[in-house]
Design a protein around this motif. Sequence first.
Motif, PDB file in Angstrom:
ATOM      1  N   ALA A 144      -1.743   7.191   8.040  1.00 44.19           N
ATOM      2  CA  ALA A 144      -1.614   8.335   8.946  1.00 44.19           C
ATOM      3  C   ALA A 144      -0.253   8.999   8.802  1.00 44.19           C
ATOM      4  O   ALA A 144      -0.147  10.233   8.764  1.00 44.19           O
ATOM      5  CB  ALA A 144      -1.835   7.877  10.383  1.00 44.19           C
ATOM      6  N   HIS A 145       0.802   8.212   8.712  1.00 39.99           N
ATOM      7  CA  HIS A 145       2.146   8.786   8.591  1.00 39.99           C
ATOM      8  C   HIS A 145       2.342   9.491   7.253  1.00 39.99           C
ATOM      9  O   HIS A 145       3.055  10.507   7.178  1.00 39.99           O
ATOM     10  CB  HIS A 145       3.200   7.686   8.754  1.00 39.99           C
ATOM     11  CG  HIS A 145       3.386   7.231  10.168  1.00 39.99           C
ATOM     12  ND1 HIS A 145       3.660   8.097  11.206  1.00 39.99           N
ATOM     13  CD2 HIS A 145       3.330   5.985  10.727  1.00 39.99           C
ATOM     14  CE1 HIS A 145       3.780   7.424  12.343  1.00 39.99           C
ATOM     15  NE2 HIS A 145       3.570   6.137  12.082  1.00 39.99           N
TER      16      HIS A 145
ATOM     17  N   PRO B 128       0.829  -1.216   0.000  1.00 45.38           N
ATOM     18  CA  PRO B 128       0.000   0.000   0.000  1.00 45.38           C
ATOM     19  C   PRO B 128       0.860   1.262   0.000  1.00 45.38           C
ATOM     20  O   PRO B 128       1.954   1.299   0.566  1.00 45.38           O
ATOM     21  CB  PRO B 128      -0.802  -0.123   1.307  1.00 45.38           C
ATOM     22  CG  PRO B 128      -0.770  -1.575   1.655  1.00 45.38           C
ATOM     23  CD  PRO B 128       0.556  -2.078   1.173  1.00 45.38           C
ATOM     24  N   ASP B 129       0.345   2.302  -0.639  1.00 48.37           N
ATOM     25  CA  ASP B 129       1.045   3.589  -0.698  1.00 48.37           C
ATOM     26  C   ASP B 129       0.010   4.693  -0.841  1.00 48.37           C
ATOM     27  O   ASP B 129      -0.852   4.633  -1.719  1.00 48.37           O
ATOM     28  CB  ASP B 129       2.028   3.620  -1.867  1.00 48.37           C
ATOM     29  CG  ASP B 129       2.743   4.948  -1.974  1.00 48.37           C
ATOM     30  OD1 ASP B 129       3.053   5.545  -0.920  1.00 48.37           O
ATOM     31  OD2 ASP B 129       3.001   5.407  -3.113  1.00 48.37           O
ATOM     32  N   TYR B 130       0.103   5.711   0.038  1.00 50.49           N
ATOM     33  CA  TYR B 130      -0.851   6.824   0.015  1.00 50.49           C
ATOM     34  C   TYR B 130      -0.134   8.176  -0.079  1.00 50.49           C
ATOM     35  O   TYR B 130      -0.749   9.210   0.151  1.00 50.49           O
ATOM     36  CB  TYR B 130      -1.734   6.777   1.262  1.00 50.49           C
ATOM     37  CG  TYR B 130      -2.357   5.426   1.475  1.00 50.49           C
ATOM     38  CD1 TYR B 130      -3.406   4.985   0.679  1.00 50.49           C
ATOM     39  CD2 TYR B 130      -1.865   4.562   2.452  1.00 50.49           C
ATOM     40  CE1 TYR B 130      -3.969   3.729   0.847  1.00 50.49           C
ATOM     41  CE2 TYR B 130      -2.417   3.299   2.630  1.00 50.49           C
ATOM     42  CZ  TYR B 130      -3.463   2.886   1.826  1.00 50.49           C
ATOM     43  OH  TYR B 130      -4.011   1.646   1.995  1.00 50.49           O
ATOM     44  N   SER B 131       1.131   8.133  -0.439  1.00 52.59           N
ATOM     45  CA  SER B 131       1.896   9.373  -0.533  1.00 52.59           C
ATOM     46  C   SER B 131       1.475  10.228  -1.714  1.00 52.59           C
ATOM     47  O   SER B 131       1.794  11.419  -1.772  1.00 52.59           O
ATOM     48  CB  SER B 131       3.389   9.056  -0.632  1.00 52.59           C
ATOM     49  OG  SER B 131       3.653   8.246  -1.781  1.00 52.59           O
ATOM     50  N   TYR B 132       0.765   9.656  -2.662  1.00 55.08           N
ATOM     51  CA  TYR B 132       0.326  10.417  -3.839  1.00 55.08           C
ATOM     52  C   TYR B 132      -0.897  11.279  -3.535  1.00 55.08           C
ATOM     53  O   TYR B 132      -1.245  12.162  -4.321  1.00 55.08           O
ATOM     54  CB  TYR B 132       0.012   9.464  -4.996  1.00 55.08           C
ATOM     55  CG  TYR B 132      -1.174   8.575  -4.749  1.00 55.08           C
ATOM     56  CD1 TYR B 132      -2.451   8.937  -5.177  1.00 55.08           C
ATOM     57  CD2 TYR B 132      -1.027   7.367  -4.078  1.00 55.08           C
ATOM     58  CE1 TYR B 132      -3.546   8.125  -4.938  1.00 55.08           C
ATOM     59  CE2 TYR B 132      -2.105   6.544  -3.836  1.00 55.08           C
ATOM     60  CZ  TYR B 132      -3.360   6.922  -4.271  1.00 55.08           C
ATOM     61  OH  TYR B 132      -4.435   6.101  -4.014  1.00 55.08           O
TER      62      TYR B 132
ATOM     63  N   LEU C 207      -3.355  10.296  16.436  1.00 52.47           N
ATOM     64  CA  LEU C 207      -4.323   9.482  15.720  1.00 52.47           C
ATOM     65  C   LEU C 207      -4.330   8.085  16.330  1.00 52.47           C
ATOM     66  O   LEU C 207      -3.287   7.426  16.409  1.00 52.47           O
ATOM     67  CB  LEU C 207      -4.011   9.404  14.232  1.00 52.47           C
ATOM     68  CG  LEU C 207      -5.065   8.643  13.408  1.00 52.47           C
ATOM     69  CD1 LEU C 207      -5.391   9.399  12.118  1.00 52.47           C
ATOM     70  CD2 LEU C 207      -4.612   7.233  13.070  1.00 52.47           C
ATOM     71  N   THR C 208      -5.494   7.635  16.754  1.00 53.65           N
ATOM     72  CA  THR C 208      -5.640   6.335  17.403  1.00 53.65           C
ATOM     73  C   THR C 208      -6.560   5.452  16.578  1.00 53.65           C
ATOM     74  O   THR C 208      -7.674   5.861  16.228  1.00 53.65           O
ATOM     75  CB  THR C 208      -6.217   6.490  18.824  1.00 53.65           C
ATOM     76  OG1 THR C 208      -5.390   7.383  19.572  1.00 53.65           O
ATOM     77  CG2 THR C 208      -6.258   5.148  19.533  1.00 53.65           C
TER      78      THR C 208
ATOM     79  N   ASN D 165       1.542  11.638  16.323  1.00 54.74           N
ATOM     80  CA  ASN D 165       1.710  10.314  16.907  1.00 54.74           C
ATOM     81  C   ASN D 165       0.585   9.408  16.431  1.00 54.74           C
ATOM     82  O   ASN D 165      -0.564   9.832  16.316  1.00 54.74           O
ATOM     83  CB  ASN D 165       1.707  10.382  18.435  1.00 54.74           C
ATOM     84  CG  ASN D 165       2.796  11.305  18.967  1.00 54.74           C
ATOM     85  OD1 ASN D 165       3.914  11.319  18.457  1.00 54.74           O
ATOM     86  ND2 ASN D 165       2.477  12.072  19.990  1.00 54.74           N
ATOM     87  N   VAL D 166       0.920   8.131  16.181  1.00 55.75           N
ATOM     88  CA  VAL D 166      -0.062   7.151  15.734  1.00 55.75           C
ATOM     89  C   VAL D 166      -0.011   5.952  16.664  1.00 55.75           C
ATOM     90  O   VAL D 166       1.066   5.415  16.942  1.00 55.75           O
ATOM     91  CB  VAL D 166       0.203   6.704  14.283  1.00 55.75           C
ATOM     92  CG1 VAL D 166      -0.876   5.724  13.818  1.00 55.75           C
ATOM     93  CG2 VAL D 166       0.255   7.902  13.347  1.00 55.75           C
ATOM     94  N   GLY D 167      -1.181   5.540  17.162  1.00 55.27           N
ATOM     95  CA  GLY D 167      -1.260   4.401  18.065  1.00 55.27           C
ATOM     96  C   GLY D 167      -2.438   3.508  17.732  1.00 55.27           C
ATOM     97  O   GLY D 167      -3.311   3.864  16.937  1.00 55.27           O
ATOM     98  N   THR D 168      -2.471   2.325  18.353  1.00 55.42           N
ATOM     99  CA  THR D 168      -3.530   1.348  18.114  1.00 55.42           C
ATOM    100  C   THR D 168      -4.128   0.908  19.434  1.00 55.42           C
ATOM    101  O   THR D 168      -3.396   0.540  20.362  1.00 55.42           O
ATOM    102  CB  THR D 168      -3.001   0.121  17.358  1.00 55.42           C
ATOM    103  OG1 THR D 168      -2.382   0.556  16.130  1.00 55.42           O
ATOM    104  CG2 THR D 168      -4.120  -0.848  17.038  1.00 55.42           C
TER     105      THR D 168
END
Length: 274
Positions: free
Chosen positions: A82-83, A38-42, A97-98, A54-57
């Motif tokens: 998220a990143h 997967p890639d969402y940088s575009y 972001l959780t 910060n990203v957590g689960t």
Amino acid sequence: MSRMKLRPSFSTLGLFCGLALLAGCASSNPSEETFPTPDYSYLPPLNLNVSQVNVGTQTQPDSDDISSKSPTNPADTLTLMAHQRLHAMGSSGTANLTITKAEMTKAPHHALSGSYTVKLNLNDTAHNHHGFITAHVQRTIDAPSDLGLEHNLHTLNSQLMDDMNVELEYQVRSHLASWLTDATGTPLDAATIQSQDLSSTDLSAPNSTATQSSAGTAVSGATATAGRATSNATNSANAAIKGWQQPATAEIGQAAPSTGRLHSPPPGVLTLPQ
């Protein structure tokens, strides 16, 4: 004697042929399916006026959850999104972001269902600024058995992530617009306020030319004067115009023009206020 000796030879040959046929069938099996990373940088970045993201689960999957069998793990994919999409462009504040839900389950009629939920909290104690949003998506797809479970789970995850990217951006732009910045870190709402201030400077021009407009009333007539309710010459100008136009109309014997357009009176009728 010779015929009896040939029989074992034919049996051995048949055994070798059977083994070769099995080996050929095994080698002709298709290799395992590979799935793209997967890639969402575009996608357009969401630049936030914070200093870190910060990203957590915090997921609690049900017993029937099968997301662990997916070749593209939902929690890992959400973390990557998220990143790649949330960028810290400010000097203070934190974005958290959780991931609270990332489940895949089997549904009736050979279908698969998925449900993803994320929460984004923004805090900037230095400026006493706080905000949060929740983005939730859910989808059910057909899962043909001939395509395999991994293939179907990958398809479900891809479609859910497309939905999540749209939903997250919508929630941020709709409810956290004051946190958004441009690529340089300038808040977007500050740019809007600045443009309003710049345009508001034009409002001072009529005030600065009020004296000139009043002075020009004796030359240009009552049209400019009638538009100023705060001018001391308004009432006298209207009265002078009325007194000048009415006798002229009666003398000529014609009705006043239907357009109601005013013409400048003869010199000397209007005088500047003292």
